[in-house]
Design a protein around this motif. Structure first.
Motif, mmCIF file in Angstrom:
data_model
loop_
_atom_site.group_PDB
_atom_site.id
_atom_site.type_symbol
_atom_site.label_atom_id
_atom_site.label_comp_id
_atom_site.label_asym_id
_atom_site.label_seq_id
_atom_site.Cartn_x
_atom_site.Cartn_y
_atom_site.Cartn_z
ATOM 1 N N ALA A 116 0.839 -1.209 0.000
ATOM 2 C CA ALA A 116 0.000 0.000 0.000
ATOM 3 C C ALA A 116 0.867 1.248 0.000
ATOM 4 O O ALA A 116 0.582 2.213 -0.713
ATOM 5 N N ASN A 117 1.944 1.230 0.767
ATOM 6 C CA ASN A 117 2.876 2.364 0.778
ATOM 7 C C ASN A 117 3.587 2.500 -0.562
ATOM 8 O O ASN A 117 3.728 3.600 -1.097
ATOM 9 N N THR A 118 4.032 1.382 -1.118
ATOM 10 C CA THR A 118 4.791 1.392 -2.373
ATOM 11 C C THR A 118 3.961 1.912 -3.540
ATOM 12 O O THR A 118 4.457 2.683 -4.357
ATOM 13 N N ILE A 119 2.693 1.492 -3.634
ATOM 14 C CA ILE A 119 1.868 1.948 -4.762
ATOM 15 C C ILE A 119 1.277 3.336 -4.537
ATOM 16 O O ILE A 119 0.654 3.889 -5.421
ATOM 17 N N GLY A 120 1.496 3.880 -3.362
ATOM 18 C CA GLY A 120 1.064 5.251 -3.105
ATOM 19 C C GLY A 120 -0.391 5.414 -2.734
ATOM 20 O O GLY A 120 -1.047 6.359 -3.180
ATOM 21 N N VAL A 121 -0.917 4.513 -1.909
ATOM 22 C CA VAL A 121 -2.289 4.664 -1.431
ATOM 23 C C VAL A 121 -2.366 5.964 -0.626
ATOM 24 O O VAL A 121 -1.613 6.160 0.327
ATOM 25 N N ALA A 122 -3.243 6.857 -1.051
ATOM 26 C CA ALA A 122 -3.391 8.153 -0.385
ATOM 27 C C ALA A 122 -4.188 7.985 0.907
ATOM 28 O O ALA A 122 -5.051 7.101 1.009
ATOM 29 N N ASP A 123 -3.882 8.826 1.874
ATOM 30 C CA ASP A 123 -4.597 8.827 3.161
ATOM 31 C C ASP A 123 -4.600 7.440 3.800
ATOM 32 O O ASP A 123 -5.598 7.026 4.405
ATOM 33 N N LEU A 124 -3.484 6.728 3.675
ATOM 34 C CA LEU A 124 -3.382 5.385 4.235
ATOM 35 C C LEU A 124 -3.494 5.463 5.752
ATOM 36 O O LEU A 124 -2.762 6.194 6.406
ATOM 37 N N ALA A 125 -4.438 4.730 6.296
ATOM 38 C CA ALA A 125 -4.649 4.691 7.743
ATOM 39 C C ALA A 125 -4.610 3.243 8.197
ATOM 40 O O ALA A 125 -5.251 2.373 7.594
ATOM 41 N N ILE A 126 -3.855 2.989 9.249
ATOM 42 C CA ILE A 126 -3.704 1.642 9.791
ATOM 43 C C ILE A 126 -3.944 1.723 11.290
ATOM 44 O O ILE A 126 -3.274 2.485 11.985
ATOM 45 N N ALA A 127 -4.907 0.968 11.773
ATOM 46 C CA ALA A 127 -5.227 0.981 13.203
ATOM 47 C C ALA A 127 -5.731 -0.390 13.618
ATOM 48 O O ALA A 127 -6.434 -1.059 12.866
ATOM 49 N N GLU A 128 -5.350 -0.797 14.817
ATOM 50 C CA GLU A 128 -5.816 -2.065 15.349
ATOM 51 C C GLU A 128 -6.788 -1.798 16.492
ATOM 52 O O GLU A 128 -6.510 -0.989 17.372
ATOM 53 N N LYS A 129 -7.942 -2.467 16.422
ATOM 54 C CA LYS A 129 -8.954 -2.297 17.461
ATOM 55 C C LYS A 129 -9.706 -3.611 17.632
ATOM 56 O O LYS A 129 -10.158 -4.196 16.643
ATOM 57 N N ASP A 130 -9.797 -4.065 18.868
ATOM 58 C CA ASP A 130 -10.553 -5.271 19.205
ATOM 59 C C ASP A 130 -10.128 -6.485 18.376
ATOM 60 O O ASP A 130 -10.961 -7.257 17.899
ATOM 61 N N GLY A 131 -8.821 -6.628 18.160
ATOM 62 C CA GLY A 131 -8.304 -7.781 17.451
ATOM 63 C C GLY A 131 -8.498 -7.753 15.945
ATOM 64 O O GLY A 131 -8.345 -8.773 15.278
ATOM 65 N N ILE A 132 -8.816 -6.581 15.414
ATOM 66 C CA ILE A 132 -8.990 -6.428 13.966
ATOM 67 C C ILE A 132 -8.109 -5.273 13.500
ATOM 68 O O ILE A 132 -8.113 -4.190 14.082
ATOM 69 N N LEU A 133 -7.352 -5.528 12.431
ATOM 70 C CA LEU A 133 -6.528 -4.488 11.826
ATOM 71 C C LEU A 133 -7.354 -3.782 10.762
ATOM 72 O O LEU A 133 -7.884 -4.421 9.845
ATOM 73 N N HIS A 134 -7.493 -2.483 10.887
ATOM 74 C CA HIS A 134 -8.242 -1.664 9.924
ATOM 75 C C HIS A 134 -7.236 -0.970 9.020
ATOM 76 O O HIS A 134 -6.379 -0.217 9.513
ATOM 77 N N VAL A 135 -7.334 -1.222 7.723
ATOM 78 C CA VAL A 135 -6.460 -0.588 6.736
ATOM 79 C C VAL A 135 -7.359 0.097 5.722
ATOM 80 O O VAL A 135 -8.207 -0.545 5.093
ATOM 81 N N SER A 136 -7.183 1.410 5.563
ATOM 82 C CA SER A 136 -8.025 2.143 4.621
ATOM 83 C C SER A 136 -7.201 3.189 3.889
ATOM 84 O O SER A 136 -6.113 3.567 4.321
ATOM 85 N N GLY A 137 -7.740 3.645 2.771
ATOM 86 C CA GLY A 137 -7.086 4.675 1.974
ATOM 87 C C GLY A 137 -7.684 4.699 0.577
ATOM 88 O O GLY A 137 -8.695 4.043 0.309
#
Length: 138
Positions: free
Chosen positions: A14-35
């Protein structure tokens, strides 16, 4: 294993291809990746990595929410391999074909119906739904 370690390849991609507004957060045993990816191909590549790490997404420990950059009025290029892109009356392969857009033709985005189907308009005024996989923002 920490979830960010488990999905390190996906995060790096995601970083390499340039996903804009990349957000990574872990909550309640789930990794949330958005952008926002620049193209459907980039989004598809991330989903392929996800499926490689967690076949059939069976573990339920990642929520991947990658949008594709395009807003109503945006110009899109038809990216079929060589054939025309069917334009349908409804956002489904069951919809009647109401027009076609040629390979590499430029069309206008009317609306993103969902991640799979976008409503488009050709230069000739044909309007309907096309499979988003074959459309790339300019």
């Amino acid at each position: 294993m920490a979830l960010q370690d488990k999905y390190a390849e996906l995060i790096q991609a995601a970083n390499t291809i340039g996903v804009a507004d990349l957000a990574i957060a872990e909550k309640d045993g789930i990794l949330h990746v958005s952008g926002t990816a620049n193209t459907i191909a980039d989004s598809d590549a991330l989903w392929a990595i996800f499926n490689k790490i967690d076949p059939d997404m069976a573990s339920g420990d990642l929520l991947l929410s990658i949008d594709v950059k395009a807003e109503a009025g945006a110009q899109l290029k038809v990216t079929t391999d060589a054939s025309n892109l069917n334009i349908r009356s409804t956002p489904s392969t069951e919809g009647t074909i109401v027009g076609k857009a040629a390979h590499h033709e430029i069309v206008t985005l009317v609306e993103k119906t969902d991640d799979s189907w976008w409503k488009i308009k050709t230069k000739d005024g044909e309007e309907g739904y096309a499979f988003a996989q074959y459309l790339s923002p300019l």
